[in-house]
Motif scaffolding. Structure first.
Motif, mmCIF file in Angstrom:
data_model
loop_
_atom_site.group_PDB
_atom_site.id
_atom_site.type_symbol
_atom_site.label_atom_id
_atom_site.label_comp_id
_atom_site.label_asym_id
_atom_site.label_seq_id
_atom_site.Cartn_x
_atom_site.Cartn_y
_atom_site.Cartn_z
ATOM 1 N N UNK A 113 0.827 -1.205 0.000
ATOM 2 C CA UNK A 113 0.000 0.000 0.000
ATOM 3 C C UNK A 113 0.865 1.260 0.000
ATOM 4 N N UNK A 114 1.952 1.251 0.777
ATOM 5 C CA UNK A 114 2.856 2.414 0.801
ATOM 6 C C UNK A 114 3.523 2.607 -0.556
ATOM 7 N N UNK A 115 3.954 1.520 -1.173
ATOM 8 C CA UNK A 115 4.588 1.630 -2.486
ATOM 9 C C UNK A 115 3.602 2.125 -3.541
ATOM 10 N N UNK A 116 2.380 1.627 -3.515
ATOM 11 C CA UNK A 116 1.383 2.091 -4.482
ATOM 12 C C UNK A 116 1.068 3.566 -4.294
ATOM 13 N N UNK A 117 0.978 4.025 -3.045
ATOM 14 C CA UNK A 117 0.738 5.438 -2.774
ATOM 15 C C UNK A 117 1.903 6.294 -3.265
ATOM 16 N N UNK A 118 3.149 5.803 -3.072
ATOM 17 C CA UNK A 118 4.308 6.549 -3.556
ATOM 18 C C UNK A 118 4.326 6.616 -5.076
ATOM 19 N N UNK A 119 3.934 5.548 -5.745
ATOM 20 C CA UNK A 119 3.882 5.555 -7.202
ATOM 21 C C UNK A 119 2.805 6.493 -7.716
#
Length: 227
Positions: free
Chosen positions: A164-170
């Motif tokens: 979820x953190x990686x998707x938000x950063x992307x």
């Protein structure tokens, strides 16, 4: 003449010092420590009793010279309840005998009956030991399984959080197509400005007659300045 003193032998005596001293860290590391004794194949003595290696772990009561009070095919729970009830009844009978006739010979009979009942109860409980071992192992395996499942669930939760953190950063990163369009627009503007400047350099907005007059005036000023 003095009588020899009785030698007291412990049921679990300490090992001899000369044997223990051979098991040093150096001897164990170099393989010099004595090997353990080989397994016993026939009979052995322990606590003053002779045991046979072929005997079952829980020997039948008849093999121990004890009268069996219950049949060979029985329900252990039911027999334990019956033995417990008989134990209580015989204990009450013994108390009644001690109150009414303490010197009665039946007192010894009741004590033997109580002892026999306790032996049977103990024997039935020992027969539950294999079942207890299996149940203990089953519970241990269930606990280990539950711990592994909980660890896997915690790992999956952490993995979902990281994803979820990686998707938000992307999602927060700018789109590359927008960058290309902005760069293209600025390039087009610069090219338009360059073409406009080149056109302006080749085009003369002054009237030819006015330019001739300007040139005449410039020559007159130069001639006057020379004088």
């Amino acid at each position: 003449m003095a009588t020899p003193e009785a030698i007291q032998v412990s049921s679990l005596p300490l090992p001899p010092n000369q044997y223990v001293s051979l098991y040093t860290d150096e001897n164990v590391r170099r393989g010099r420590a004595p090997r353990p004794p080989p397994p016993i194949n026939d009979t052995y003595m322990m606590f003053g009793n002779t045991f046979n290696t072929d005997d079952t772990i829980i020997r039948p009561l008849e093999a121990q010279g004890i009268k069996r009070l219950y049949p060979h095919n029985f329900d252990r729970r039911r027999e334990l309840k019956k033995l417990n009830h008989s134990l209580l009844v015989n204990f009450l009978d013994l108390i009644d005998l001690l109150v009414r006739s303490p010197d009665s010979p039946r007192r010894a009979e009741k004590v033997e009956d109580l002892s026999l009942l306790f032996i049977h109860i103990h024997h039935l409980l020992n027969e539950f030991r294999p079942h207890q071992a299996r149940e203990t192992l089953r519970v241990m395996m269930e606990v280990q399984k539950r711990q592994r499942v909980e660890t896997r669930e915690r790992f999956e939760k952490h993995l979902e959080k990281v994803q979820e953190i990686l998707n938000h950063a992307l999602q927060m990163l700018p789109d590359t197509s927008e960058l290309d369009s902005k760069i293209g627009i600025s390039t087009d503007v610069m090219e338009a400005m360059d073409t406009t400047g080149s056109d302006q350099q080749g085009f003369d907005p002054c009237n030819p007659e006015d330019r001739i007059m300007c040139n005449v005036i410039d020559e007159m000023l130069l001639s006057n300045s020379s004088y």
